[in-house]
Enzyme design. Structure first.
Site, PDB file in Angstrom:
ATOM      1  N   ASP A  33      44.309  42.250  38.149  1.00  0.00           N
ATOM      2  CA  ASP A  33      43.875  41.379  39.248  1.00  0.00           C
ATOM      3  C   ASP A  33      42.796  42.069  40.069  1.00  0.00           C
ATOM      4  OD1 ASP A  33      44.968  38.939  41.225  1.00  0.00           O
ATOM      5  OD2 ASP A  33      44.145  40.657  42.306  1.00  0.00           O
ATOM      6  N   TYR A  38      36.078  43.039  46.239  1.00  0.00           N
ATOM      7  CA  TYR A  38      36.505  44.430  46.021  1.00  0.00           C
ATOM      8  C   TYR A  38      35.346  45.293  45.536  1.00  0.00           C
ATOM      9  CZ  TYR A  38      41.243  42.335  45.908  1.00  0.00           C
ATOM     10  OH  TYR A  38      42.395  41.641  46.176  1.00  0.00           O
ATOM     11  N   LYS A  67      38.558  36.498  42.076  1.00  0.00           N
ATOM     12  CA  LYS A  67      38.643  35.574  43.209  1.00  0.00           C
ATOM     13  C   LYS A  67      37.271  35.282  43.802  1.00  0.00           C
ATOM     14  CE  LYS A  67      42.924  38.016  44.295  1.00  0.00           C
ATOM     15  NZ  LYS A  67      42.559  39.340  43.778  1.00  0.00           N
ATOM     16  N   HIS A 100      39.810  32.880  47.433  1.00  0.00           N
ATOM     17  CA  HIS A 100      40.410  34.067  48.034  1.00  0.00           C
ATOM     18  C   HIS A 100      41.049  33.798  49.403  1.00  0.00           C
ATOM     19  CE1 HIS A 100      39.976  38.722  47.857  1.00  0.00           C
ATOM     20  NE2 HIS A 100      41.129  38.371  48.367  1.00  0.00           N
TER      21      HIS A 100
END
Length: 264
Positions: A33, A38, A67, A100
């Protein structure tokens, strides 16, 4: 979707995240994931390729999630963002793509884009993250497809009983991020005693609690022994009293942002 996955939030792009993902796949993880925000999708993709080679597994044996970030919400931009994520990961498609956060006045249009990706078979499944009940109610007023999952913060200090009940009624599978409260529960005497009595780590006890109470979980770790320990959950069970004791640790306390009050 495998119920236990590897999360990579705050893992630095490059070798750090690639090595973590590679090791996880070798150790038997099949669910990875990540997210655009990120900023480590390229490293995750490298880790996936290296892990597949070492473990002798094929792409269709893995389940990869990313996401849609808040700044990319809206119909057209969401379509572009999906293509960008898959390109960074080096994948033809994702198994699961999530909105998200429920950005006000945008998430319904974003969902329409995800529905079109799904209808065109460009993504295996679509879902949401950090959606409260009222966000889901708003989404379902116009949605053609019910989200497959809702990934939210969940741990012994935030049990999410009411949300879980709603999700099961709507056939939306719950997934826990920060399932170990980012380590903030490891000094809890109740959990210390429970882990000692079972001969397990506190992380293993809490992850088992998630699974036994109907939640998938995506713990994060970059340490080889922790990556292994977090999957070593299938030679013990919590009894009803132990599950009840953990449930009663609920303080409605978050370690992350409040989905009803975020500004990013």
């Amino acid at each position: 979707m495998p119920w236990l996955g590897l999360g990579v939030f705050q893992v630095e792009d490059g070798e750090a995240v690639a090595a973590s993902v590679e090791e996880a796949i070798v150790q038997g993880y099949r669910h990875i994931d990540t997210a655009a925000v990120y900023e480590n999708e390229e490293g995750v993709g490298k880790g996936i390729r290296r892990g597949m080679e070492r473990a002798g597994v094929t792409r269709d044996e893995l389940f990869i999630t990313s996401k849609l970030w808040n700044a990319d919400q809206g119909y057209e931009r969401a379509l572009e963002a999906y293509r960008e994520s898959t390109a960074r990961l080096g994948l033809d498609q994702l198994d699961l793509y999530l909105i998200h956060w429920p950005v006000e006045n945008k998430f319904t249009e974003s969902w329409r884009a995800l529905e079109d990706l799904y209808k065109e078979e460009k993504v295996g499944a679509i879902g949401v993250s950090n959606f409260q009940i009222h966000h889901l109610e708003t989404l379902l007023q116009t949605a053609e497809i019910v989200p497959a999952i809702n990934q939210v913060e969940r741990h012994p200090r935030l049990v999410q009983t009411e949300l879980y009940k709603y999700l099961t009624e709507k056939n939306i599978h719950p997934v826990a991020w920060a399932p170990l409260a980012q380590g903030g529960i490891f000094n809890e005497p109740v959990l210390v005693g429970m882990a000692e009595s079972l001969g397990k780590t506190m992380a293993q006890v809490v992850l088992k609690w998630h699974l036994q109470t109907g939640w998938a979980a995506i713990p994060k770790s970059v340490k080889k022994h922790r990556i292994y320990e977090n999957t070593d959950l299938y030679d013990f069970e919590l009894n009803e009293e132990q599950v009840k004791t953990i449930n009663e640790m609920d303080q409605h306390r978050r370690v992350g942002p409040d989905p009803d009050n975020f500004d990013f």
